[in-house]
Design an enzyme around this catalytic site. Structure first.
Site, mmCIF file in Angstrom:
data_model
loop_
_atom_site.group_PDB
_atom_site.id
_atom_site.type_symbol
_atom_site.label_atom_id
_atom_site.label_comp_id
_atom_site.label_asym_id
_atom_site.label_seq_id
_atom_site.Cartn_x
_atom_site.Cartn_y
_atom_site.Cartn_z
ATOM 1 N N ASP A 94 0.803 -1.228 0.000
ATOM 2 C CA ASP A 94 0.000 0.000 0.000
ATOM 3 C C ASP A 94 0.832 1.272 0.000
ATOM 4 O OD1 ASP A 94 -2.235 -1.666 0.156
ATOM 5 O OD2 ASP A 94 -2.203 -1.642 2.342
ATOM 6 N N LYS A 146 2.082 2.127 -4.999
ATOM 7 C CA LYS A 146 2.694 1.517 -6.200
ATOM 8 C C LYS A 146 1.880 1.778 -7.447
ATOM 9 C CE LYS A 146 2.438 -2.520 -4.291
ATOM 10 N NZ LYS A 146 2.055 -2.143 -2.929
ATOM 11 N N GLY A 192 -4.601 -4.356 -3.512
ATOM 12 C CA GLY A 192 -5.612 -3.324 -3.736
ATOM 13 C C GLY A 192 -4.874 -2.094 -4.220
ATOM 14 N N HIS A 193 -5.035 -1.755 -5.484
ATOM 15 C CA HIS A 193 -4.224 -0.715 -6.113
ATOM 16 C C HIS A 193 -5.109 0.440 -6.576
ATOM 17 C CE1 HIS A 193 -1.010 -3.986 -7.122
ATOM 18 N NE2 HIS A 193 -0.981 -3.618 -5.871
ATOM 19 N N GLN A 251 2.085 -6.060 -3.218
ATOM 20 C CA GLN A 251 2.574 -6.165 -1.835
ATOM 21 C C GLN A 251 3.888 -5.384 -1.652
ATOM 22 O OE1 GLN A 251 1.444 -9.514 -3.319
ATOM 23 N NE2 GLN A 251 -0.468 -8.567 -2.770
ATOM 24 N N ARG A 254 -9.922 -2.728 6.064
ATOM 25 C CA ARG A 254 -9.381 -2.715 7.433
ATOM 26 C C ARG A 254 -8.560 -1.452 7.686
ATOM 27 N NH1 ARG A 254 -6.176 -8.319 7.624
ATOM 28 N NH2 ARG A 254 -5.734 -7.691 5.489
ATOM 29 N N LYS A 275 3.129 10.255 -0.411
ATOM 30 C CA LYS A 275 2.326 10.716 0.722
ATOM 31 C C LYS A 275 3.056 11.669 1.669
ATOM 32 C CE LYS A 275 -1.362 8.168 1.421
ATOM 33 N NZ LYS A 275 -2.359 7.139 1.709
HETATM 34 P P1 GDP Z 1 -0.674 0.339 -3.564
HETATM 35 O O1 GDP Z 1 -1.293 -0.924 -3.078
HETATM 36 O O2 GDP Z 1 0.788 0.395 -3.256
HETATM 37 O O3 GDP Z 1 -0.934 0.607 -5.025
HETATM 38 O O4 GDP Z 1 -1.329 1.528 -2.729
HETATM 39 P P2 GDP Z 1 -2.888 1.681 -2.319
HETATM 40 O O5 GDP Z 1 -3.660 2.081 -3.518
HETATM 41 O O6 GDP Z 1 -3.348 0.487 -1.564
HETATM 42 O O7 GDP Z 1 -2.793 2.843 -1.248
HETATM 43 C C1 GDP Z 1 -2.202 4.067 -1.531
HETATM 44 C C2 GDP Z 1 -3.235 5.179 -1.273
HETATM 45 O O8 GDP Z 1 -2.564 6.412 -1.209
HETATM 46 C C3 GDP Z 1 -4.240 5.329 -2.397
HETATM 47 O O9 GDP Z 1 -5.455 5.745 -1.856
HETATM 48 C C4 GDP Z 1 -3.632 6.410 -3.273
HETATM 49 O O10 GDP Z 1 -4.600 7.126 -4.031
HETATM 50 C C5 GDP Z 1 -3.013 7.306 -2.231
HETATM 51 N N1 GDP Z 1 -1.817 8.039 -2.637
HETATM 52 C C6 GDP Z 1 -0.807 7.650 -3.454
HETATM 53 N N2 GDP Z 1 0.171 8.586 -3.481
HETATM 54 C C7 GDP Z 1 -0.223 9.571 -2.661
HETATM 55 C C8 GDP Z 1 0.364 10.796 -2.233
HETATM 56 O O11 GDP Z 1 1.478 11.158 -2.607
HETATM 57 N N3 GDP Z 1 -0.348 11.556 -1.348
HETATM 58 C C9 GDP Z 1 -1.561 11.181 -0.883
HETATM 59 N N4 GDP Z 1 -2.180 11.994 -0.021
HETATM 60 N N5 GDP Z 1 -2.150 10.041 -1.262
HETATM 61 C C10 GDP Z 1 -1.487 9.231 -2.117
HETATM 62 P P1 IMO Z 2 -0.891 -4.197 -2.216
HETATM 63 O O1 IMO Z 2 -0.439 -4.762 -3.528
HETATM 64 C C1 IMO Z 2 -0.945 -4.585 2.121
HETATM 65 C C2 IMO Z 2 -0.969 -8.641 3.726
HETATM 66 C C3 IMO Z 2 -2.206 -9.109 4.468
HETATM 67 C C4 IMO Z 2 -1.569 -10.055 5.463
HETATM 68 C C5 IMO Z 2 -0.462 -10.710 4.659
HETATM 69 C C6 IMO Z 2 -0.823 -12.065 4.038
HETATM 70 O O2 IMO Z 2 -2.156 -3.443 -2.240
HETATM 71 O O3 IMO Z 2 0.234 -3.466 -1.566
HETATM 72 P P2 IMO Z 2 -2.369 -12.776 1.987
HETATM 73 O O4 IMO Z 2 -3.821 -12.551 1.722
HETATM 74 O O5 IMO Z 2 -1.469 -12.234 0.937
HETATM 75 O O6 IMO Z 2 -2.047 -14.207 2.301
HETATM 76 O O7 IMO Z 2 -2.067 -11.957 3.349
HETATM 77 O O8 IMO Z 2 -0.144 -9.802 3.621
HETATM 78 N N1 IMO Z 2 -1.203 -8.147 2.355
HETATM 79 C C7 IMO Z 2 -1.146 -6.858 2.023
HETATM 80 N N2 IMO Z 2 -0.959 -5.755 2.772
HETATM 81 N N3 IMO Z 2 -1.058 -4.464 0.783
HETATM 82 C C8 IMO Z 2 -1.215 -5.568 0.008
HETATM 83 O O9 IMO Z 2 -1.194 -5.506 -1.338
HETATM 84 C C9 IMO Z 2 -1.314 -6.826 0.628
HETATM 85 N N4 IMO Z 2 -1.491 -8.090 0.170
HETATM 86 C C10 IMO Z 2 -1.415 -8.877 1.238
HETATM 87 O O10 IMO Z 2 -2.858 -8.041 5.088
HETATM 88 O O11 IMO Z 2 -0.970 -9.332 6.507
HETATM 89 MG MG MG Z 3 -2.801 -1.576 -1.779
#
Ligand code: GDP
Ligand code: IMO
Ligand code: MG
Length: 426
Positions: free
Chosen positions: A12, A15, A39-40, A223, A302, A330
């Site tokens: 998270d 990426k 979750g991207h 991840q 969560r 961020k």
């Molecule tokens: P990923 O799994 O690594 O692709 O990241 P997620 O999408 O799960 O979580 C990143 C969150 O941060 C998302 O809601 C993005 O829209 C947000 N985000 C990404 N870059 C920035 C940033 O530079 N600033 C802020 N405030 N939010 C960001």
């Molecule tokens: P992105 O790509 C954050 C975490 C789960 C748990 C552990 C194992 O959005 O960064 P799993 O279902 O893979 O067997 O769970 O890994 N986890 C993540 N945490 N971002 C993710 O993906 C994750 N994918 C799995 O919360 O701790």
């Molecule tokens: Mg994510």
């Protein structure tokens, strides 16, 4: 320039935002591991798009987006995701799946759910998407691959071997329901239809053509390094290799195809699920970061655990993740903070020993406390800034110090979720 985008923390990190941006210059985007546990989020044209398995480059019409051999695919979830994207008006005709990708069968999600609900203290906090059990069966050589769905004879032979063993496990180990061969054959027929428009049997040709014609390849990781099966906080990890090296095993290209590995990291750290997290903040500052940063999971909703930037794990990520530069995201979340901290070492509360290198024995992490360096905040809104030099001095000081500790450049600074809210450095 062929690049890998790697999560440098516990997932998270933002990426998808970085992948989407770099996808502009890429011809081929390959997601190399993981499944719909990811979750991207991409924010573009005032819209928010959420992806789980589909590569984050899909928003560009002219790109080929590959789901690589190193991934695991939950068919029903994949179908839903595609449906959602089509409803949003996104052209998914560039999407291809490697027939060597593994299938998450219903028993995998059932076993994941069972294991989590009965593990007590050993609970991992998985996303319950069957990730661990699918990779387990792949390694045990009793898994099904997407290509298997299109050869009835070999599928039937495989099921004759897999099902008796699987049913024995399901019944005797887990007390879960068993499957008849007819059940599974008809399920597989349904799955074959779901994947039919996307499965790419001549994937070698697509990869060869891209290589021969010097096309640009972007490898998309899910991840993060600290969730890596080999290098993460085992057993509180996922079951694949998010590290840079995973791009070579999961995509179909060798390591020489990779020019750069960009590690994406937040200016602080978050984690969902169980497991050690030395710089975790269980106080009001942690809550403040969560609320300003909207730190709630994309896949599970969560609340994410939050803490200060951990340079100890990040230095480790630079090494084992193979990072050549960092995209720091961020940083705008700190706009209203008077003080910002960075964990530069751990202290063992039992004997006072100080660690600047990441200790891989995670069971002793409960005895560790963070040692911090402290920085003054900048007290202004930086979300509109697009040039590095225009960032407040205190912000630049903080970034320079991180570069000094990590010994790699910060090549991208993200100051907001939108595509536009990005500073690229030469
Ligand atoms: P990923 O799994 O690594 O692709 O990241 P997620 O999408 O799960 O979580 C990143 C969150 O941060 C998302 O809601 C993005 O829209 C947000 N985000 C990404 N870059 C920035 C940033 O530079 N600033 C802020 N405030 N939010 C960001
Ligand atoms: P992105 O790509 C954050 C975490 C789960 C748990 C552990 C194992 O959005 O960064 P799993 O279902 O893979 O067997 O769970 O890994 N986890 C993540 N945490 N971002 C993710 O993906 C994750 N994918 C799995 O919360 O701790
Ligand atoms: Mg994510």
């Amino acid at each position: 320039m062929n690049r890998v985008v790697v999560g440098a923390q516990w997932g998270d990190e933002g990426k998808a935002k970085i992948t989407d941006l770099l996808a502009q210059d890429a011809d081929l985007i390959i997601r190399y591991q993981g499944g719909c546990n990811a979750g991207h989020t991409v924010v573009a044209h005032n819209k928010t798009f959420k992806f789980h398995l589909i590569p984050s480059g899909i928003l560009y019409k002219d790109k080929t987006c590959f789901i690589g051999a190193g991934t695991v695919v939950l068919p029903e979830y994949f179908e839903e995701e595609i449906k959602g994207l089509i409803e949003e008006g996104i052209d998914v005709s560039g999407l291809k799946i490697n027939p060597l990708a593994s299938i998450t069968m219903p028993w995998h999600t059932e076993v994941d759910g069972y294991s989590e609900s009965t593990a007590g203290k050993g609970k991992i906090g998985t996303t319950k998407k069957g990730i661990g059990p699918t990779y387990t069966d792949k390694m045990a050589r009793i898994g099904l691959k997407i290509g298997d769905l299109y050869n009835e004879e070999s599928l039937s032979e495989k099921l004759d071997i897999i099902l008796p063993l699987k049913n024995k496990q399901l019944k005797e180990v887990y007390g879960l329901k068993t499957y008849t061969k007819d059940d599974v054959m008809s399920l597989c027929k349904k799955y074959a239809e779901i994947f039919k428009p996307y499965v790419c049997f001549d994937w070698q040709k697509v990869l060869e053509d891209a290589k021969r014609n010097n096309k640009t390849v972007l490898f998309e990781g899910a991840q993060g390094v600290m969730l890596d099966i080999d290098y993460g906080t085992y057993p509180f990890v996922t079951s694949s290799n998010p590290i840079g090296g995973g791009a070579a095993t999961g995509s179909g290209y060798g390591p020489k195809m990779i020019d750069e590995v960009i590690g994406v990291a937040k200016a602080y750290v978050t984690r969902v699920g169980e497991g050690p997290f030395v710089s975790e903040l269980k106080d009001d500052t942690g809550i403040k970061i969560r609320e300003i940063g909207h730190e709630y999971g994309v896949t599970t909703g969560r609340p994410r655990r939050c803490g200060w930037f951990d340079a100890v794990t990040m230095k480790y990520a630079v090494l084992v993740g193979g990072l050549t530069s960092v995209a720091l995201t961020k940083i705008d979340v700190f706009d209203t903070f008077d003080e910002i901290k960075v964990c530069t070492a751990y202290k063992d509360t039992r004997d006072g020993k100080v660690y600047t290198n990441y200790p891989t024995d995670v069971f002793m992490h409960k005895y560790l406390e963070p040692i911090y360096e402290s920085y003054k905040g900048w007290g202004e809104d930086i979300t509109g800034i697009r040039e590095y030099d225009k960032l407040p001095e205190n912000c630049k000081k903080y970034l320079s110090r991180l570069e000094e500790i990590l010994e790699v450049p910060i090549s991208i600074v993200s100051v907001g979720p939108d595509r536009e809210q990005t500073i690229f450095r030469k």
